[in-house]
Design a protein around this motif. Structure first.
Motif: not given
Length: 719
Positions: A168-183
């Motif tokens: 997300r673009d901010a450390p909030r649960p409702d913040a906009r999703i801007v990408g993903a981390v794949v581990l």
């Protein structure tokens, strides 16, 4: 049973054929015993199948728990990366590479178009990720729900387990999703499996042993019962044929007596067989109980293992929610447990863990769960906490019990612990949240100096994130060459000439400015970065020493500090020898500084290590002398060249008679041993006069110069 009584004199009756008797004879000739034996062996087979099914179920549960734990760990790690990373391509790539160096985890970051923004494999940058055949990455960026999937690609033809979480673009649960981390968490699952594989083998072996026992006993019992039934069948068949039979009693030898005796024999056999079957059943139950113990217990301490903890935690949370109760999760971590393993060996470490487990058990109630999750980490579940404020009393009781002295390998040790506490439902309503918050509190307890406890509070979240960011920033600074070495002169007290220098690490951060070593050195110690960082410092100092000598700057002694983590590293001697050989530095012009407390932690190992350094030709100094607990007798055992008086005894020399006496005593003791004496922290002329008049050899401090870059020191020497 119906039968005809035939008198011996009735020849007509004897001669006449009896159709009913013929039918009875045919029925009697049927192999009844073999049918019974087959049914009994079938029952034994069913028992074996049941035990095998139970064993397989337990193994399947264990494997499922391992997979769940791996997915949970992967999700938490990926989430922490997504939470901490800055959405900037250059910063993300450096961040991912830093995490790979630190944790050795394969991960990459994609944007909303699934284009790779950061990856350990730089060749993948800019490529669109299409290996999630089920569209898991796109689905997670759409609804924000973490997902696991198996990637089958040219890089992973056999399949790689992947976990994707939203970024997300901010450390909030409702913040906009801007990408993903794949581990990729294939290695995590494999490590957890390898940690439990011994238990799985034991479970399987126990199940097979139980089946073997049941089979052997069943075969023997069926044979005995078959023999009894065969005897009864023979007696009944003989009676049906009218052959003579023993009487019921010795004095009454007729067919009824024969049948009665045969029945009595059969009854005795059946009773004996029943007892054996009962024993067999008890053995099967005991085998099943042992299988369950192996599946849910930690084999080292006997405490509950991670599987049992997860199962009981789920039950406790459900009951707490149903009845409106509070429960507490207490995470206990032994302080500096690695030092015990490194110095005394893993057997001593295992003995320590067993002792600590016993102490925890003695402190807690029977209703409390005590589990070992691995390593030196224990977790306590208190299912009914009526007064959360009393948890502090419980924590203090645990700390007191764990810190009591114990003897290992002939040595008395005092091991402390740090404790983190979270409470349901105040700090979370599910196990992952409660565990994460307890871990954050545990980390705070360690930050506060260890041997203490801390309760979770929302404010700690920010501190934990800042600490993680600072650790990543320090790793990045090391990787990108931001760290520098400065050199502080050490001058002769007699004439003020520069005799040597001490190499000191500095961090000029582009945004934070000059970061104090007091802030970043403890972080490097805690994360283990201090070991490669210490190797780098030693190599750079040696190269600078060689460069100065080549330039004719002066014949200086270069002093380099060794940290406690470095000194306990088993590769220290080989690292120093390799650096000396690679740089070509003169060993006589290189001095290693070790603190007094490091020497006294393991005297035998320190003596061996220092003797090796002396054979190499290096100089050795004891730093911060006077703050530890060494004696003159111990000091004589070490092959050292220099004592450095700690700045704490120099600071108040002008007004403290006690500090003057201590400084004088250290100088006198050093001279009696033929050692060079250096005073650090010298800042005033009266301090210089006092130390010079008492026979101190060298002085170091701001009165002469702060630590300066190599170029400035060369100019200073020229002047």
């Amino acid at each position: 049973m119906f039968m005809s009584i035939v008198h011996p004199g009735d020849s007509a009756a004897r001669a006449a054929p009896d159709p009913a008797a013929g039918d009875r004879q045919t029925q009697a000739d049927r192999p009844i015993a073999f049918g019974i034996r087959a049914r009994m062996l079938a029952a034994v087979g069913a028992a074996c199948v049941t035990v095998l099914a139970l064993t397989g179920t337990v193994i399947a549960v264990q494997l499922d728990a391992i997979e769940t734990a791996a997915r949970l760990e992967a999700r938490n790690l990926a989430a922490s990366v997504a939470y901490s990373a800055t959405f900037n391509s250059n910063a993300l790539q450096a961040y991912v590479e830093g995490l790979d160096d630190l944790y050795k985890r394969d991960l990459f970051i994609v944007d909303r178009e699934r284009r790779t923004m950061a990856d350990i494999l730089k060749s993948e940058l800019g490529e669109i990720y299409r290996e999630d055949r089920g569209g898991e990455v796109e689905a997670t960026m759409r609804d924000g729900v973490p997902r696991g999937f198996v990637e089958i690609s040219a890089q992973h033809p056999n399949g790689a387990k992947q976990m994707v979480v939203p970024m997300r673009d901010a450390p909030r649960p409702d913040a906009r999703i801007v990408g993903a981390v794949v581990l990729e968490y294939t290695d995590i699952a494999l490590q957890l499996f390898e940690a439990e594989v011994g238990t799985l083998y034991l479970v399987g072996a126990a199940g097979l042993a139980a089946c073997l026992g049941i089979g052997v006993f069943g075969f023997r019992v069926s044979g005995r019962i078959t023999r009894g039934v065969r005897e009864l069948h023979q007696a009944v068949r003989g009676f049906s044929r009218g052959t003579p039979a023993p009487a019921l009693m010795p004095q009454d030898r007729d067919e009824i007596g024969e049948l009665t005796l045969a029945f009595n024999t059969m009854a005795a056999d059946l009773q004996r067989s029943y007892l054996e079957l009962l024993l067999e059943t008890e053995m099967a139950k005991e085998a099943a109980r042992q299988v369950e113990i192996l599946a849910y217990s930690d084999k080292l301490t006997g405490l509950a293992n991670r599987t049992q903890y997860a199962r009981l935690m789920t039950q406790a949370l459900a009951e707490a929610a149903r009845y409106g109760r509070r429960l507490a999760l207490v995470v206990v971590d032994l302080d500096r447990f690695k030092n015990v393993n490194d110095t005394l060996g893993h057997e001593a470490g295992d003995a320590l863990l067993r002792d600590m487990a016993a102490r925890l058990t003695q402190c807690m109630r029977e209703s409390d769960l005590i589990a070992r999750l691995g390593g030196d980490e224990f977790v306590l579940l208190l299912p009914d906490v009526d007064q959360p404020e009393r948890l502090g009393t419980v924590a203090r009781k645990l700390l007191k019990a764990l810190s009591s002295p114990l003897r290992l390998e002939g040595q008395e040790l005092r091991v402390t612990a740090s404790i983190g506490i979270s409470v349901y439902p105040d700090d979370g309503t599910d196990e992952p949240t409660l565990m994460k918050h307890a871990d954050i509190a545990l980390y705070q307890a360690k930050e506060d100096g260890r041997n203490g406890f801390a309760f979770y509070s929302p404010a700690l979240n920010r501190h934990s994130i800042e600490r993680l960011a600072f650790e990543s920033e320090l790793q990045r600074a090391f990787d990108q060459g931001q760290l520098q070495l400065h050199y502080q002169p050490k001058v002769l007290a007699a004439d003020g000439r520069i005799k040597g220098v001490e190499a000191l690490l500095r961090w000029p951060h582009p945004d934070m400015g000059a970061v104090s070593p007091a802030r970043f050195i403890p972080v490097a110690e805690e994360t283990g970065l201090i070991v490669p960082l210490g190797r780098w410092v030693l190599e750079q100092a040696c190269r600078q020493q060689v460069a100065w000598k080549r330039e004719g700057v002066g014949d200086l002694v270069m002093a380099v500090n060794l940290s406690a983590r470095q000194f306990s590293d088993e590769n220290l001697f080989d690292d120093v020898a390799a650096i000396v050989a690679a740089t070509g530095v003169d060993p006589a012009s290189l001095e290693l500084e070790i603190t007094e407390s490091m020497l006294m932690r393991d005297i035998e190992r320190a003596m061996s290590l220092l003797a090796g350094f002396k054979r190499m030709g290096l100089r050795l100094a004891v730093d911060d002398f006077g703050t530890g607990y060494s004696s003159l007798a111990n000091l004589k055992r070490f092959p050292i060249d220099t004592l450095k008086i700690d700045r704490a005894f120099v600071r108040d020399l002008e007004g403290s008679g006690e500090d003057q006496a201590i400084a004088q005593a250290i100088i006198t003791m050093a001279k009696s041993l033929g050692l060079n004496v250096v005073a650090e922290g010298v800042e005033t002329l009266p301090q210089v006069d006092f130390l010079r008049d008492r026979g101190c050899d060298e002085l170091q401090g701001f009165y002469f110069s702060k630590a300066v870059p190599a170029g400035e020191l060369a100019a200073m020497l020229g002047r």
